[in-house]
Enzyme design. Structure first.
Site, PDB file in Angstrom:
ATOM      1  N   SER A   1     -10.436  -0.262   3.598  1.00  0.00           N
ATOM      2  CA  SER A   1      -9.710  -0.753   4.719  1.00  0.00           C
ATOM      3  C   SER A   1      -9.093   0.573   5.394  1.00  0.00           C
ATOM      4  CB  SER A   1      -8.510  -1.595   4.312  1.00  0.00           C
ATOM      5  OG  SER A   1      -8.954  -2.880   3.997  1.00  0.00           O
TER       6      SER A   1
ATOM      7  N   GLU B   1      -4.171   3.296   6.571  1.00  0.00           N
ATOM      8  CA  GLU B   1      -3.856   2.997   5.472  1.00  0.00           C
ATOM      9  C   GLU B   1      -4.574   4.193   4.697  1.00  0.00           C
ATOM     10  OE1 GLU B   1      -4.918   1.330   1.807  1.00  0.00           O
ATOM     11  OE2 GLU B   1      -5.426  -0.449   2.815  1.00  0.00           O
TER      12      GLU B   1
ATOM     13  N   ARG C   1       0.908  -1.409  -0.043  1.00  0.00           N
ATOM     14  CA  ARG C   1      -0.064  -0.045  -0.186  1.00  0.00           C
ATOM     15  C   ARG C   1       0.718   1.456   0.053  1.00  0.00           C
ATOM     16  NH1 ARG C   1      -3.008  -3.684  -0.888  1.00  0.00           N
ATOM     17  NH2 ARG C   1      -4.978  -4.111   0.107  1.00  0.00           N
TER      18      ARG C   1
END
Ligand code: EPU
Length: 305
Positions: free
Chosen positions: A227, A297, A174
């Site tokens: 997420s 994230e 990520r």
């Protein structure tokens, strides 16, 4: 000195299609956050390049917006110019597909299957655009875009067109050099991926199965940002949130999904500050209970301070 000089404001106001004090919440999957000082939607590469060159040479902050997923925009909005990148063309040459940054990953997954190409099925679980997927090396079901990436056609204000491969982009979990490294402020114009010849019908069946699975495990019909936390090494943020007893925890209209602990749902009218309070609460509680420091994230953009 502030960038808000008379001549900078005049330049921004004369840009074709620019809107001032324009709502952003409705342009994000979370449906949260304040307005952009200025917003422009651009599809032509030259127009996008010109906009960021203009900003960079005038010290006007700019932000490149795609599908608005994985984003938490501050209640006080975003400084400077937000460029919504909406170039969506693609071309297929053999097993290579070049896709413009503004094309949705899910759309590209279907395009690849329809061309009897395999290896891009995972993208049916990635809600953002190709540009956004490169920016954070998006992935799903254990597969990431870096695994199929050939190169990215990019652009840097002041330097011009560039070609970046996966190594130059420093794609990690990520993350990329665009998000966290030397390429910050860089623009993704298009990405080329290499796939394998195969049966499109099998690809479609696999995507249908993966989508059913995602439907059962993630609150995909709600207003959310995907997420919220990165998975810590060897564990799952969702599992930790659940084990900490935080599913259903609430701050204002922001609630931790009862379906998946790594999702925060905007029940309607949630403030970015509600979400931030919830994020901080989760981080503190997971640390207190399990000694594990989880990290967000989701990309936090705008006037937070
Ligand atoms: N789990 C729980 N409770 C929960 C949620 C999950 O116990 O509330 C457990 C699951 O049972 C499973 C494990 O945790 O054993 C992992 O959960 P899941 O399979 O849902 O995957 P994840 O690690 O939570 C990752 C990606 C998702 C991606 C899925 C599916 C991250 C941070 N998330 O989630 O990506 O869709 O795998 O491949 O890497 C995103 O990045 O926005 C995103 C949604």
């Amino acid at each position: 000195m502030s960038w808000r000089t008379k001549s900078n404001l005049a330049w921004l106001r004369e840009q074709p299609g620019v809107k001032e004090d324009e709502a952003l919440a409705s342009r994000t999957s979370f449906g949260i956050g304040g307005p952009a000082d200025f917003l422009v939607e651009l599809a032509r590469a030259e127009a996008i390049e010109k906009a960021i060159d203009g900003c960079a040479s005038r010290d006007i902050p700019y932000f490149l917006l795609g599908a608005g997923t994985n984003l938490l925009i501050a209640d006080r909005g975003v400084e400077g110019l937000v460029v919504r990148v909406v170039n969506r063309e693609h071309e297929i040459a053999g097993t290579r597909v070049r896709a413009a940054a503004g094309l949705k990953m899910m759309r590209l997954a279907r395009i690849a299957a329809d061309a009897n190409l395999r290896g891009f099925e995972f993208a049916i679980g990635v809600p953002g655009t190709v540009g956004g997927a490169i920016y954070q090396n998006a992935g799903c079901w254990g597969k990431e875009i870096r695994e199929v990436l050939v190169e990215v056609e990019g652009y840097m204000a002041g330097t011009g067109k560039q070609t970046w491969n996966a190594a130059a982009l420093k794609l990690g979990y990520r993350t990329s050099a665009l998000r966290d490294g030397a390429l910050q402020g860089g623009l993704v114009l298009s990405a080329t991926v290499h796939l394998a010849r195969g049966d499109g019908e099998e690809a479609r069946q696999m995507m249908a199965k993966l989508t059913r699975e995602r439907n059962e495990t993630q609150p995909i019909k709600t207003k959310n940002c995907g997420s919220v936390f990165k998975n810590p090494p060897g564990d799952s943020a969702g599992r930790l949130v659940q084990a900490a007893g935080l599913k259903g925890a609430r701050e204002g209209a922001a609630v931790i999904s009862t379906l998946h602990g790594n999702f925060i749902v905007n029940e309607g009218g949630a403030k970015a500050s509600d979400v931030l309070r919830l994020i901080e609460r989760v981080m503190a509680e997971v640390k207190r209970r399990f000694g594990i420091q989880i990290e967000p994230e989701v990309e936090m953009v705008g006037r937070w301070k």
